[in-house]
Design an enzyme around this catalytic site. Structure first.
Site, PDB file in Angstrom:
ATOM      1  CB  SER A   1      -0.874   0.013   1.254  1.00  0.00           C
ATOM      2  OG  SER A   1      -1.493   1.284   1.389  1.00  0.00           O
TER       3      SER A   1
ATOM      4  CE1 TYR B   1      -4.211  -2.505   4.938  1.00  0.00           C
ATOM      5  CE2 TYR B   1      -3.666  -0.208   4.510  1.00  0.00           C
ATOM      6  CZ  TYR B   1      -4.001  -1.470   4.042  1.00  0.00           C
ATOM      7  OH  TYR B   1      -4.105  -1.700   2.688  1.00  0.00           O
TER       8      TYR B   1
ATOM      9  CE  LYS C   1      -1.656  -4.074   2.719  1.00  0.00           C
ATOM     10  NZ  LYS C   1      -1.779  -5.234   1.821  1.00  0.00           N
TER      11      LYS C   1
HETATM   12  P1  NDP Z   1     -11.556  -6.329  -0.521  1.00  0.00           P
HETATM   13  O1  NDP Z   1     -11.927  -6.442   0.915  1.00  0.00           O
HETATM   14  O2  NDP Z   1     -12.473  -5.608  -1.432  1.00  0.00           O
HETATM   15  O3  NDP Z   1     -11.265  -7.803  -1.095  1.00  0.00           O
HETATM   16  C1  NDP Z   1     -10.449  -8.662  -0.340  1.00  0.00           C
HETATM   17  C2  NDP Z   1     -10.327 -10.007  -1.023  1.00  0.00           C
HETATM   18  O4  NDP Z   1      -9.480 -10.832  -0.206  1.00  0.00           O
HETATM   19  C3  NDP Z   1     -11.638 -10.747  -1.150  1.00  0.00           C
HETATM   20  O5  NDP Z   1     -11.575 -11.554  -2.306  1.00  0.00           O
HETATM   21  C4  NDP Z   1     -11.670 -11.597   0.115  1.00  0.00           C
HETATM   22  O6  NDP Z   1     -12.519 -12.709  -0.079  1.00  0.00           O
HETATM   23  C5  NDP Z   1     -10.195 -11.990   0.232  1.00  0.00           C
HETATM   24  N1  NDP Z   1      -9.741 -12.296   1.580  1.00  0.00           N
HETATM   25  C6  NDP Z   1      -9.937 -11.573   2.722  1.00  0.00           C
HETATM   26  N2  NDP Z   1      -9.360 -12.177   3.767  1.00  0.00           N
HETATM   27  C7  NDP Z   1      -8.768 -13.302   3.281  1.00  0.00           C
HETATM   28  C8  NDP Z   1      -8.007 -14.343   3.867  1.00  0.00           C
HETATM   29  N3  NDP Z   1      -7.754 -14.380   5.185  1.00  0.00           N
HETATM   30  N4  NDP Z   1      -7.559 -15.338   3.071  1.00  0.00           N
HETATM   31  C9  NDP Z   1      -7.827 -15.348   1.736  1.00  0.00           C
HETATM   32  N5  NDP Z   1      -8.546 -14.395   1.135  1.00  0.00           N
HETATM   33  C10 NDP Z   1      -9.011 -13.378   1.897  1.00  0.00           C
HETATM   34  O7  NDP Z   1     -10.108  -5.649  -0.540  1.00  0.00           O
HETATM   35  P2  NDP Z   1      -9.370  -4.796  -1.666  1.00  0.00           P
HETATM   36  O8  NDP Z   1      -9.594  -5.392  -2.987  1.00  0.00           O
HETATM   37  O9  NDP Z   1      -9.654  -3.369  -1.452  1.00  0.00           O
HETATM   38  O10 NDP Z   1      -7.843  -5.000  -1.222  1.00  0.00           O
HETATM   39  C11 NDP Z   1      -7.021  -6.007  -1.786  1.00  0.00           C
HETATM   40  C12 NDP Z   1      -5.589  -5.765  -1.329  1.00  0.00           C
HETATM   41  O11 NDP Z   1      -5.172  -4.459  -1.719  1.00  0.00           O
HETATM   42  C13 NDP Z   1      -5.395  -5.828   0.191  1.00  0.00           C
HETATM   43  O12 NDP Z   1      -4.132  -6.410   0.460  1.00  0.00           O
HETATM   44  C14 NDP Z   1      -5.398  -4.370   0.591  1.00  0.00           C
HETATM   45  O13 NDP Z   1      -4.705  -4.143   1.803  1.00  0.00           O
HETATM   46  C15 NDP Z   1      -4.683  -3.755  -0.599  1.00  0.00           C
HETATM   47  N6  NDP Z   1      -4.919  -2.331  -0.769  1.00  0.00           N
HETATM   48  C16 NDP Z   1      -6.177  -1.855  -0.996  1.00  0.00           C
HETATM   49  C17 NDP Z   1      -6.381  -0.499  -1.146  1.00  0.00           C
HETATM   50  C18 NDP Z   1      -7.728   0.074  -1.399  1.00  0.00           C
HETATM   51  O14 NDP Z   1      -7.844   1.332  -1.329  1.00  0.00           O
HETATM   52  N7  NDP Z   1      -8.752  -0.700  -1.707  1.00  0.00           N
HETATM   53  C19 NDP Z   1      -5.256   0.453  -1.073  1.00  0.00           C
HETATM   54  C20 NDP Z   1      -3.974  -0.149  -0.850  1.00  0.00           C
HETATM   55  C21 NDP Z   1      -3.824  -1.490  -0.702  1.00  0.00           C
HETATM   56  P3  NDP Z   1     -13.337 -13.390   1.146  1.00  0.00           P
HETATM   57  O15 NDP Z   1     -14.100 -12.297   1.814  1.00  0.00           O
HETATM   58  O16 NDP Z   1     -14.130 -14.473   0.556  1.00  0.00           O
HETATM   59  O17 NDP Z   1     -12.248 -13.929   2.021  1.00  0.00           O
END
Ligand code: NDP
Length: 246
Positions: free
Chosen positions: A141, A155, A159
């Site tokens: 991030s 958080y 990261k």
């Molecule tokens: P979302 O919450 O929208 O999606 C998260 C995804 O990860 C889902 O598919 C969820 O599926 C899965 N997931 C959550 N926990 C687990 C776990 N323990 N094991 C396996 N799968 C898991 O998140 P984003 O798409 O926004 O974020 C994705 C990545 O990008 C993260 O690492 C986040 O920190 C990073 N990020 C996001 C930003 C943003 O602004 N959106 C900015 C910077 C970084 P399910 O619920 O079925 O587990």
């Protein structure tokens, strides 16, 4: 478009948000794609269906990134189904925005275990199968480098750890022809960080472009790093944040 024909990719947390966009983009570029999820079986099945309807190949595997056994089994299933593993995208992650003094031990553990420990154990399992030309991509991030607002102490620290993990690992696997890079998104409109709402206001204001990013804008960078043209990039932190850290 990068050429990922004959490549196999595993995207953790690929059922929605950034991970789903990455999975679809890598499939569009020719890769066979496995995604993991924990609860969203329907969402994961939809991603698989979309990839298959576009002529690609995909599977969804329920595997919590905090569970080393489940993660190991997911890697083995990917290799058994598609015949190898070339690209790992460590995307699964979560954020619980709170000031440090209000953050519970359980919340600290959750962020650390999914974002950082999960990245380590998935990568360790994947490396057993990766050969020269392999690509390990972590989704860090922009707050892993600079933090603009209160409420992100734990958080952003996870990261920051992911960032150093990628840099350090690049030194261990470079001699095998495997690259390791950390893609650092800024505010991206997903269920985790919706572009509407109070929490979005300071994040949008901190960007140079005065807007949230789209999941496809992150997927485009990941596709480049996964592809053959990024062969001399490793140990790098590649930021896609609309200028948040400018
Ligand atoms: P979302 O919450 O929208 O999606 C998260 C995804 O990860 C889902 O598919 C969820 O599926 C899965 N997931 C959550 N926990 C687990 C776990 N323990 N094991 C396996 N799968 C898991 O998140 P984003 O798409 O926004 O974020 C994705 C990545 O990008 C993260 O690492 C986040 O920190 C990073 N990020 C996001 C930003 C943003 O602004 N959106 C900015 C910077 C970084 P399910 O619920 O079925 O587990």
């Amino acid at each position: 478009m990068s050429d990922l024909n004959k490549k196999v990719a595993l995207v953790t947390g690929g059922s929605r948000g950034i991970g789903a966009a990455i999975a679809k983009r890598l499939a569009r570029d020719g890769a066979k794609v496995a995604i993991t999820y924990t609860k969203g079986a329907d969402a994961a099945a939809t991603v698989v269906k979309e990839i298959e309807s576009a002529g690609g190949k995909a599977i969804a595997i329920q595997a919590d990134s905090t569970d080393a056994g489940a993660v190991g089994a997911a890697v083995e299933k990917t290799v058994a189904t598609f015949g190898g593993l070339d690209v790992l995208v460590n995307n699964a992650g979560t954020a619980i925005p709170k000031k440090l003094e209000e953050t519970t031990l359980e919340e600290m553990d959750r962020m650390m275990n999914i974002n950082f420990r999960g990245t380590m154990i998935v990568t360790q399992a994947a490396l057993k199968h990766m050969k020269s030309g392999g690509r390990i991509i972590t989704i860090g991030s922009c707050v892993g480098e600079r933090v603009m607002t209160p409420g992100l102490v734990a958080y952003s620290a996870t990261k920051g750890a992911v960032k150093m993990f990628a840099q350090g690992l690049s030194r261990e696997v470079g001699s095998r022809g495997i690259t390791v890079n950390n893609v650092q998104p800024g505010p991206i409109d997903t269920e985790l960080n919706p572009a509407a709402g109070d929490w979005a206001v300071p994040q949008k204001a901190a960007t140079a472009l005065d807007r949230y990013g789209l999941v496809d804008e992150v997927a485009a960078l990941v596709a480049f790093v996964a592809g053959p043209e990024s062969s001399y990039i490793t140990g790098a932190n590649l930021t896609v944040d609309g200028g948040t850290n400018a």
